[in-house]
Design a protein around this motif. Structure first.
Motif, PDB file in Angstrom:
ATOM      1  N   UNK A 227       0.820  -1.210   0.000  1.00  0.00           N
ATOM      2  CA  UNK A 227       0.000   0.000   0.000  1.00  0.00           C
ATOM      3  C   UNK A 227       0.855   1.261   0.000  1.00  0.00           C
ATOM      4  N   UNK A 228       2.009   1.215   0.620  1.00  0.00           N
ATOM      5  CA  UNK A 228       2.891   2.388   0.660  1.00  0.00           C
ATOM      6  C   UNK A 228       3.843   2.439  -0.533  1.00  0.00           C
ATOM      7  N   UNK A 229       3.775   1.428  -1.404  1.00  0.00           N
ATOM      8  CA  UNK A 229       4.649   1.329  -2.567  1.00  0.00           C
ATOM      9  C   UNK A 229       6.130   1.312  -2.169  1.00  0.00           C
ATOM     10  N   UNK A 230       6.393   0.629  -1.065  1.00  0.00           N
ATOM     11  CA  UNK A 230       7.767   0.488  -0.575  1.00  0.00           C
ATOM     12  C   UNK A 230       8.316  -0.847  -1.074  1.00  0.00           C
ATOM     13  N   UNK A 231       8.913  -0.789  -2.247  1.00  0.00           N
ATOM     14  CA  UNK A 231       9.388  -2.015  -2.899  1.00  0.00           C
ATOM     15  C   UNK A 231      10.458  -2.731  -2.080  1.00  0.00           C
ATOM     16  N   UNK A 232      11.384  -1.971  -1.523  1.00  0.00           N
ATOM     17  CA  UNK A 232      12.470  -2.579  -0.767  1.00  0.00           C
ATOM     18  C   UNK A 232      11.930  -3.373   0.420  1.00  0.00           C
ATOM     19  N   UNK A 233      11.013  -2.773   1.192  1.00  0.00           N
ATOM     20  CA  UNK A 233      10.457  -3.502   2.333  1.00  0.00           C
ATOM     21  C   UNK A 233       9.625  -4.699   1.885  1.00  0.00           C
ATOM     22  N   UNK A 234       8.812  -4.490   0.862  1.00  0.00           N
ATOM     23  CA  UNK A 234       7.921  -5.562   0.412  1.00  0.00           C
ATOM     24  C   UNK A 234       8.702  -6.828   0.074  1.00  0.00           C
ATOM     25  N   UNK A 235       9.731  -6.694  -0.746  1.00  0.00           N
ATOM     26  CA  UNK A 235      10.422  -7.894  -1.217  1.00  0.00           C
ATOM     27  C   UNK A 235      11.476  -8.400  -0.238  1.00  0.00           C
ATOM     28  N   UNK A 236      11.885  -7.557   0.692  1.00  0.00           N
ATOM     29  CA  UNK A 236      12.767  -8.065   1.752  1.00  0.00           C
ATOM     30  C   UNK A 236      11.994  -8.972   2.706  1.00  0.00           C
ATOM     31  N   UNK A 237      10.682  -8.791   2.760  1.00  0.00           N
ATOM     32  CA  UNK A 237       9.834  -9.607   3.631  1.00  0.00           C
ATOM     33  C   UNK A 237       9.219 -10.805   2.909  1.00  0.00           C
ATOM     34  N   UNK A 238       9.499 -10.947   1.614  1.00  0.00           N
ATOM     35  CA  UNK A 238       8.899 -12.033   0.836  1.00  0.00           C
ATOM     36  C   UNK A 238       9.632 -13.337   1.146  1.00  0.00           C
ATOM     37  N   UNK A 239       9.378 -13.850   2.354  1.00  0.00           N
ATOM     38  CA  UNK A 239      10.045 -15.055   2.847  1.00  0.00           C
ATOM     39  C   UNK A 239       8.995 -16.069   3.287  1.00  0.00           C
ATOM     40  N   UNK A 240       9.269 -17.331   3.033  1.00  0.00           N
ATOM     41  CA  UNK A 240       8.354 -18.414   3.390  1.00  0.00           C
ATOM     42  C   UNK A 240       8.915 -19.182   4.583  1.00  0.00           C
ATOM     43  N   UNK A 241       8.322 -18.967   5.748  1.00  0.00           N
ATOM     44  CA  UNK A 241       8.763 -19.686   6.947  1.00  0.00           C
ATOM     45  C   UNK A 241       7.857 -20.876   7.246  1.00  0.00           C
ATOM     46  N   UNK A 242       6.808 -21.040   6.447  1.00  0.00           N
ATOM     47  CA  UNK A 242       5.818 -22.091   6.695  1.00  0.00           C
ATOM     48  C   UNK A 242       6.084 -23.346   5.874  1.00  0.00           C
ATOM     49  N   UNK A 243       6.251 -23.190   4.565  1.00  0.00           N
ATOM     50  CA  UNK A 243       6.322 -24.361   3.683  1.00  0.00           C
ATOM     51  C   UNK A 243       7.691 -24.589   3.052  1.00  0.00           C
ATOM     52  N   UNK A 244       8.361 -23.521   2.638  1.00  0.00           N
ATOM     53  CA  UNK A 244       9.611 -23.684   1.901  1.00  0.00           C
ATOM     54  C   UNK A 244      10.683 -24.485   2.641  1.00  0.00           C
ATOM     55  N   UNK A 245      10.843 -24.316   3.957  1.00  0.00           N
ATOM     56  CA  UNK A 245      11.874 -25.105   4.641  1.00  0.00           C
ATOM     57  C   UNK A 245      11.686 -26.616   4.488  1.00  0.00           C
TER      58      UNK A 245
END
Length: 321
Positions: A227-245
């Motif tokens: 919503x804030x168009x903060x690309x750096x924050x958005x994709x730095x948080x694009x992490x999967x802690x539920x399934x990917x491991x």
């Protein structure tokens, strides 16, 4: 009368939102990667719904059962006809054709594409007797029969387009989130099969408090950044802690691919849905093309695999004629 509807592929979970986020994408070269369902009127000699016909075609038709009663689009027809009957709308016998153009068990919403294209095509054929919410619920119910649980993370973006956030509200199932229009989404399908059932069974039955907190923080922060168009924050948080491991071991060369793509400058990488498709996010075409070439050479396992550079598909399911 005839009508054809195309339904695009989607990235389920989008790493940060297990069973909660879904993103519709389409290749920038104009390739229609998804399913097409066509509905045609039959001759006047056909007098009942039992006279309806089913045709299976497309590049991946050979991966589906030949018996129409086992095909999801034929089940769409049955469910739609039942909904018509409840509204006292006359049912017409039709010829319904599924053009299957994506692999099954790919992590790209294969079944959702068929379900969405089927219901939208039927709704268009009957001059839209059902609104979007009613159709979405019909789609979700049929998808749940296939997967064993009700979740809209492929159905909603495939139908509505864009980035969809699933809500726990029967009156507002999904919310469209803002996206980053300058980003490219590279998807790589290696041509190995990972069933949704197997990918779910590999997950633990419960998660510790630390993981739950991290999941909530990452998802909330990602939505806020969109919503804030903060690309750096958005994709730095694009992490999967539920399934990917747990699922990453099901995918070929996944961790090596992640490391290389990060070095190339990709903003984030992850598993699309339950896999085996990998996705990478880039904010320039040069990085996307470099990533595409590396994935073709190092991630694919046969000539049937593919890598596409995509943009967000904001249109969702649409008529093709």
């Amino acid at each position: 009368m005839s009508v054809s509807v195309f339904a695009p592929i989607s990235i389920g979970n989008v790493s940060v939102g297990f069973d909660t986020l879904g993103l519709a994408v389409t290749p920038i070269d104009g390739t229609l990667v998804g399913d097409i369902v066509s509905i045609e009127s039959l001759s006047t000699s056909a007098s009942s719904q039992e006279d309806s016909q089913f045709v299976l075609a497309g590049s991946h038709a050979d991966k589906l059962p030949s018996n129409k009663n086992e095909n999801i689009v034929w089940r769409c027809l049955a469910a739609f006809n039942q909904a018509l009957s409840k509204q006292s709308i006359d049912i017409q016998p039709v010829k319904i054709t599924l053009e299957k153009n994506i692999p099954v068990s790919s992590g790209l919403g294969s079944s959702a594409c068929s379900v969405v294209a089927g219901f939208v095509a039927l709704n268009e054929f009957y001059n839209q007797p059902f609104d979007k919410m009613t159709l979405l619920k019909l789609m979700g119910a049929l998808e749940a029969e296939i997967s064993g649980s009700l979740h809209y993370d492929n159905v909603a973006p495939c139908y509505l387009g864009g980035l969809q956030l699933m809500l726990d509200d029967p009156e507002k199932i999904t919310q469209t989130l803002p996206t980053f229009d300058d980003c490219y989404w590279v998807i790589a399908y290696p041509d190995i099969e990972v069933s949704t059932k197997a990918a779910r069974e590999i997950l633990p039955d419960s998660y510790d408090r630390k993981t739950l907190i991290q999941f909530g923080q990452n998802l909330a922060g990602f939505v806020d950044a969109c919503y804030r168009k903060d690309k750096q924050q958005a994709f730095s948080l694009l992490k999967d802690v539920v399934a990917e491991p747990y699922r990453k071991k099901l995918l070929p060369n996944f961790e090596s691919a992640q490391q290389t793509l990060k070095e190339y400058g990709c903003l984030a990488t992850g598993i699309s849905g339950s896999g085996p498709t990998l996705f990478a996010v880039c904010d320039n075409l040069e990085t996307a093309e470099k990533s595409q070439q590396w994935l073709k050479q190092n991630y694919l396992r046969s000539d049937e695999g593919f890598v596409h550079i995509c943009k967000v598909d904001n249109s969702g399911a649409r008529k093709t004629n």
